[in-house]
Scaffold this motif. Structure first.
Motif, PDB file in Angstrom:
ATOM      1  N   PHE A 257       2.992  -7.181 -10.841  1.00 43.37           N
ATOM      2  CA  PHE A 257       2.827  -6.891  -9.414  1.00 43.37           C
ATOM      3  C   PHE A 257       1.589  -7.570  -8.827  1.00 43.37           C
ATOM      4  O   PHE A 257       1.590  -7.962  -7.660  1.00 43.37           O
ATOM      5  CB  PHE A 257       2.762  -5.375  -9.190  1.00 43.37           C
ATOM      6  CG  PHE A 257       4.055  -4.672  -9.499  1.00 43.37           C
ATOM      7  CD1 PHE A 257       5.253  -5.142  -9.003  1.00 43.37           C
ATOM      8  CD2 PHE A 257       4.065  -3.529 -10.294  1.00 43.37           C
ATOM      9  CE1 PHE A 257       6.453  -4.496  -9.302  1.00 43.37           C
ATOM     10  CE2 PHE A 257       5.246  -2.884 -10.586  1.00 43.37           C
ATOM     11  CZ  PHE A 257       6.452  -3.363 -10.095  1.00 43.37           C
ATOM     12  N   VAL A 258       0.538  -7.727  -9.645  1.00 39.77           N
ATOM     13  CA  VAL A 258      -0.685  -8.365  -9.139  1.00 39.77           C
ATOM     14  C   VAL A 258      -0.599  -9.891  -9.257  1.00 39.77           C
ATOM     15  O   VAL A 258      -0.769 -10.619  -8.273  1.00 39.77           O
ATOM     16  CB  VAL A 258      -1.929  -7.840  -9.891  1.00 39.77           C
ATOM     17  CG1 VAL A 258      -3.170  -8.637  -9.499  1.00 39.77           C
ATOM     18  CG2 VAL A 258      -2.145  -6.355  -9.579  1.00 39.77           C
TER      19      VAL A 258
ATOM     20  N   THR B 184      -5.789  -2.602  -5.994  1.00 45.59           N
ATOM     21  CA  THR B 184      -5.823  -1.316  -5.292  1.00 45.59           C
ATOM     22  C   THR B 184      -4.436  -0.913  -4.834  1.00 45.59           C
ATOM     23  O   THR B 184      -4.035   0.253  -4.965  1.00 45.59           O
ATOM     24  CB  THR B 184      -6.778  -1.385  -4.087  1.00 45.59           C
ATOM     25  OG1 THR B 184      -8.095  -1.652  -4.558  1.00 45.59           O
ATOM     26  CG2 THR B 184      -6.789  -0.063  -3.329  1.00 45.59           C
ATOM     27  N   GLN B 185      -3.652  -1.861  -4.285  1.00 44.37           N
ATOM     28  CA  GLN B 185      -2.287  -1.553  -3.852  1.00 44.37           C
ATOM     29  C   GLN B 185      -1.432  -1.095  -5.026  1.00 44.37           C
ATOM     30  O   GLN B 185      -0.685  -0.113  -4.922  1.00 44.37           O
ATOM     31  CB  GLN B 185      -1.657  -2.785  -3.198  1.00 44.37           C
ATOM     32  CG  GLN B 185      -2.126  -3.081  -1.789  1.00 44.37           C
ATOM     33  CD  GLN B 185      -1.451  -4.324  -1.229  1.00 44.37           C
ATOM     34  OE1 GLN B 185      -1.419  -5.375  -1.871  1.00 44.37           O
ATOM     35  NE2 GLN B 185      -0.919  -4.202  -0.029  1.00 44.37           N
ATOM     36  N   VAL B 186      -1.539  -1.817  -6.143  1.00 40.96           N
ATOM     37  CA  VAL B 186      -0.757  -1.444  -7.321  1.00 40.96           C
ATOM     38  C   VAL B 186      -1.197  -0.079  -7.842  1.00 40.96           C
ATOM     39  O   VAL B 186      -0.376   0.756  -8.223  1.00 40.96           O
ATOM     40  CB  VAL B 186      -0.879  -2.527  -8.412  1.00 40.96           C
ATOM     41  CG1 VAL B 186      -0.202  -2.077  -9.708  1.00 40.96           C
ATOM     42  CG2 VAL B 186      -0.260  -3.832  -7.930  1.00 40.96           C
TER      43      VAL B 186
ATOM     44  N   THR C 156       8.114  -5.879  -1.355  1.00 42.53           N
ATOM     45  CA  THR C 156       7.211  -5.344  -0.346  1.00 42.53           C
ATOM     46  C   THR C 156       6.523  -4.107  -0.897  1.00 42.53           C
ATOM     47  O   THR C 156       6.995  -3.472  -1.852  1.00 42.53           O
ATOM     48  CB  THR C 156       7.971  -4.965   0.941  1.00 42.53           C
ATOM     49  OG1 THR C 156       8.856  -3.858   0.667  1.00 42.53           O
ATOM     50  CG2 THR C 156       8.783  -6.156   1.466  1.00 42.53           C
ATOM     51  N   PHE C 157       5.413  -3.743  -0.285  1.00 47.31           N
ATOM     52  CA  PHE C 157       4.656  -2.575  -0.728  1.00 47.31           C
ATOM     53  C   PHE C 157       5.479  -1.294  -0.572  1.00 47.31           C
ATOM     54  O   PHE C 157       5.411  -0.401  -1.420  1.00 47.31           O
ATOM     55  CB  PHE C 157       3.357  -2.477   0.071  1.00 47.31           C
ATOM     56  CG  PHE C 157       2.454  -1.348  -0.367  1.00 47.31           C
ATOM     57  CD1 PHE C 157       1.876  -1.355  -1.632  1.00 47.31           C
ATOM     58  CD2 PHE C 157       2.177  -0.291   0.485  1.00 47.31           C
ATOM     59  CE1 PHE C 157       1.049  -0.329  -2.042  1.00 47.31           C
ATOM     60  CE2 PHE C 157       1.348   0.745   0.082  1.00 47.31           C
ATOM     61  CZ  PHE C 157       0.782   0.722  -1.183  1.00 47.31           C
TER      62      PHE C 157
ATOM     63  N   PHE D  70      -1.771  11.265 -13.070  1.00 48.69           N
ATOM     64  CA  PHE D  70      -1.191   9.969 -12.701  1.00 48.69           C
ATOM     65  C   PHE D  70      -1.258   9.721 -11.197  1.00 48.69           C
ATOM     66  O   PHE D  70      -0.900   8.633 -10.746  1.00 48.69           O
ATOM     67  CB  PHE D  70       0.248   9.872 -13.216  1.00 48.69           C
ATOM     68  CG  PHE D  70       0.316   9.371 -14.628  1.00 48.69           C
ATOM     69  CD1 PHE D  70       0.568   8.040 -14.903  1.00 48.69           C
ATOM     70  CD2 PHE D  70       0.077  10.235 -15.694  1.00 48.69           C
ATOM     71  CE1 PHE D  70       0.602   7.578 -16.204  1.00 48.69           C
ATOM     72  CE2 PHE D  70       0.112   9.779 -16.997  1.00 48.69           C
ATOM     73  CZ  PHE D  70       0.375   8.443 -17.258  1.00 48.69           C
ATOM     74  N   LEU D  71      -1.701  10.709 -10.443  1.00 45.89           N
ATOM     75  CA  LEU D  71      -2.038  10.488  -9.043  1.00 45.89           C
ATOM     76  C   LEU D  71      -3.452   9.918  -8.928  1.00 45.89           C
ATOM     77  O   LEU D  71      -3.701   8.968  -8.190  1.00 45.89           O
ATOM     78  CB  LEU D  71      -1.937  11.806  -8.259  1.00 45.89           C
ATOM     79  CG  LEU D  71      -2.384  11.794  -6.802  1.00 45.89           C
ATOM     80  CD1 LEU D  71      -1.509  10.852  -5.973  1.00 45.89           C
ATOM     81  CD2 LEU D  71      -2.344  13.201  -6.226  1.00 45.89           C
ATOM     82  N   ILE D  72      -4.373  10.480  -9.713  1.00 44.90           N
ATOM     83  CA  ILE D  72      -5.777  10.065  -9.648  1.00 44.90           C
ATOM     84  C   ILE D  72      -6.043   8.833 -10.507  1.00 44.90           C
ATOM     85  O   ILE D  72      -6.699   7.879 -10.075  1.00 44.90           O
ATOM     86  CB  ILE D  72      -6.689  11.227 -10.097  1.00 44.90           C
ATOM     87  CG1 ILE D  72      -6.555  12.419  -9.144  1.00 44.90           C
ATOM     88  CG2 ILE D  72      -8.144  10.768 -10.189  1.00 44.90           C
ATOM     89  CD1 ILE D  72      -7.279  13.659  -9.617  1.00 44.90           C
ATOM     90  N   GLY D  73      -5.535   8.826 -11.730  1.00 46.99           N
ATOM     91  CA  GLY D  73      -5.884   7.810 -12.710  1.00 46.99           C
ATOM     92  C   GLY D  73      -5.637   6.371 -12.279  1.00 46.99           C
ATOM     93  O   GLY D  73      -6.565   5.554 -12.264  1.00 46.99           O
ATOM     94  N   PRO D  74      -4.388   5.996 -11.923  1.00 47.88           N
ATOM     95  CA  PRO D  74      -4.142   4.600 -11.529  1.00 47.88           C
ATOM     96  C   PRO D  74      -4.890   4.199 -10.264  1.00 47.88           C
ATOM     97  O   PRO D  74      -5.385   3.072 -10.167  1.00 47.88           O
ATOM     98  CB  PRO D  74      -2.619   4.568 -11.307  1.00 47.88           C
ATOM     99  CG  PRO D  74      -2.090   5.702 -12.120  1.00 47.88           C
ATOM    100  CD  PRO D  74      -3.137   6.768 -12.025  1.00 47.88           C
ATOM    101  N   SER D  75      -4.975   5.103  -9.287  1.00 48.50           N
ATOM    102  CA  SER D  75      -5.698   4.784  -8.055  1.00 48.50           C
ATOM    103  C   SER D  75      -7.174   4.558  -8.333  1.00 48.50           C
ATOM    104  O   SER D  75      -7.779   3.608  -7.820  1.00 48.50           O
ATOM    105  CB  SER D  75      -5.527   5.922  -7.037  1.00 48.50           C
ATOM    106  OG  SER D  75      -4.159   6.173  -6.772  1.00 48.50           O
TER     107      SER D  75
END
Length: 427
Positions: free
Chosen positions: A50-51, A59-61, A113-114, A375-380
């Motif tokens: 994706f990157v 950040t988007q990913v 697209t995002f 998994f809401l906090i970690g990847p972000s």
């Protein structure tokens, strides 16, 4: 013919060593094997694709992959009620989880697209959020208490083996053909195959007399002091684990000094790191579970936390000493593997031991909420850290080590609480 008894002896010894689990547990483990082969297809390459290929920012990913936690929060609350409902029950929830996750994989295969990227992750998160409470509840329903840790370990072994096979196949395929979307399509197909296995081989395990879930049941679970402490401590582990599938592959590819490329390690090298990581889990899962089965669950969680921190230090080390990058990454992946081997069966078995039979679905749903939040906090968090290499960057791993002090304090408190409950029960 005279050699048949001698040839069959090792097989008999293996059968005697394996835990005495019901046939359905082994079938479910086989289904999970197929499921996680698909998961392994994209474990290493999702964030890199994706990157580096589609041009999204880290950040988007990270935000898109973090949206898994948003749908996961909703799905796990739904699962707590669905597992006790006559309309879905345990079996129906498993089937629904596989179909939704397959749909999410197909969305990700076509993501340009995002919005589509987020939609695919939302669906994938919803499917996963239904899957884990259902499979852990079914496993607990079908297993005697003394063999519960080993049954959970078998489920994790199937996960690890599937991830290893999937990651290895993906690494070779990318090296030869380089078509990332095909990996997501293959992942979706394997989710659908998992649903076929469940449909034909797993019967409903919900007891007819199990009452329907009410809001009071959720409150009763949260008033369980030991369980509430465990939930707080368990919030840290998913945040750490989320880095392996989101932040870590991109970190190794683009931000690792001393790798075999200008920015880090090549995709082929990274796939070998993850295969090493998962092969260790496969080799160690059942033996370590058997060795430590007499140890307390809380004690094993503390040990897992310490080993996890050691792995984070190893990931940070090449930024200070680039010459040791290869050895440090191999050592870090080993530490993360051992930590997961110690953590996963003990965590699931602890919840199974704490949960009353009528509230198993709710207990496992609340435990799974930790993973949704993680998994809401970690990847972000990880994506943001990589987008700010000067301010945070590699220091992210050291910040995780500092945060583990809070988790350690909660686990010590949990150990004391379980001990006091055991003494009260004996009195």
């Amino acid at each position: 013919m005279e050699n048949l008894p001698a040839l069959s002896q090792p097989l008999q010894q293996l059968r005697a060593w394996l835990p005495p689990l019901k046939r359905e547990i082994w079938i479910l483990a086989f289904g999970q094997l197929m499921l996680f082969i698909g998961q392994g297809f994209t474990l290493v390459y999702a964030s890199i694709y994706f990157v580096n290929e589609l041009g999204f920012s880290p950040t988007q990913v990270g935000l898109a992959q973090g949206s898994i936690g948003v749908s996961g929060l909703v799905g796990r609350f739904f699962a707590g009620s669905a597992l006790n409902s006559p309309q879905l029950g345990r079996r129906g929830t498993l089937l629904l989880s596989a179909i939704i996750a397959a749909l999410g994989s197909f969305f990700l295969a076509s993501a340009q697209t995002f919005a589509v990227l987020v939609a695919g992750n939302l669906l994938l998160g919803l499917g996963i959020s239904l899957y884990w409470p259902a499979t852990l509840t079914v496993t607990t329903d079908l297993t005697e208490s003394e063999h519960l840790t080993e049954a959970m370990a078998l489920a994790r072994l199937a996960d690890h083996l599937g991830l290893a096979v999937g990651a290895l196949i993906a690494g070779q395929y990318i090296a030869a053909a380089g078509s990332y979307p095909v990996l997501f399509v293959g992942k979706g197909i394997l989710y659908l195959l998992f649903s076929v296995v469940i449909w034909f081989t797993i019967a409903e395990t919900r007891h007819i007399e199990t009452p329907l879930t009410t809001w009071g049941d959720w409150g009763q679970a949260l008033r369980d002091r030991a369980f509430a402490i465990y939930l707080l401590a368990n919030l840290f582990f998913p945040i750490y684990a989320a880095q392996s599938s989101s932040t870590l592959p991109l970190y190794l590819a683009n931000f690792m000094p001393g790798g075999n490329t200008e920015t880090g390690f090549s995709g082929e090298f990274i796939s070998y790191f993850f295969v090493w990581h998962v092969v260790l889990k496969i080799c160690l899962q059942l033996p370590l579970t058997r060795v430590f089965r007499s140890r307390s669950h809380s004690g094993l969680l503390i040990a897992a936390l310490i080993v996890w921190c050691l792995g984070f230090v190893m990931l940070w080390l090449p930024n200070a000493v680039p010459q040791v990058a290869l050895v440090a990454v191999v050592s870090a992946m080993a530490c993360l593997a051992i930590a997961d081997v110690l953590y996963a069966p003990s965590a699931s078995a602890l919840v199974g031991d704490l949960a009353p039979a009528s509230l198993r679905g709710i207990y496992f749903s609340l435990e799974s909420q930790c993973w949704a939040i993680g998994f809401l906090i970690g990847p972000s968090l990880g994506g943001w850290a990589l987008d700010h290499p000067t301010a945070v960057g590699a220091k992210l791993w050291l910040y995780f080590v500092l945060s583990a002090a809070i988790a350690l304090g909660l686990l010590i408190l949990l150990r004391r609480e379980i001990g006091s409950q055991t003494l009260s029960a004996e009195d």
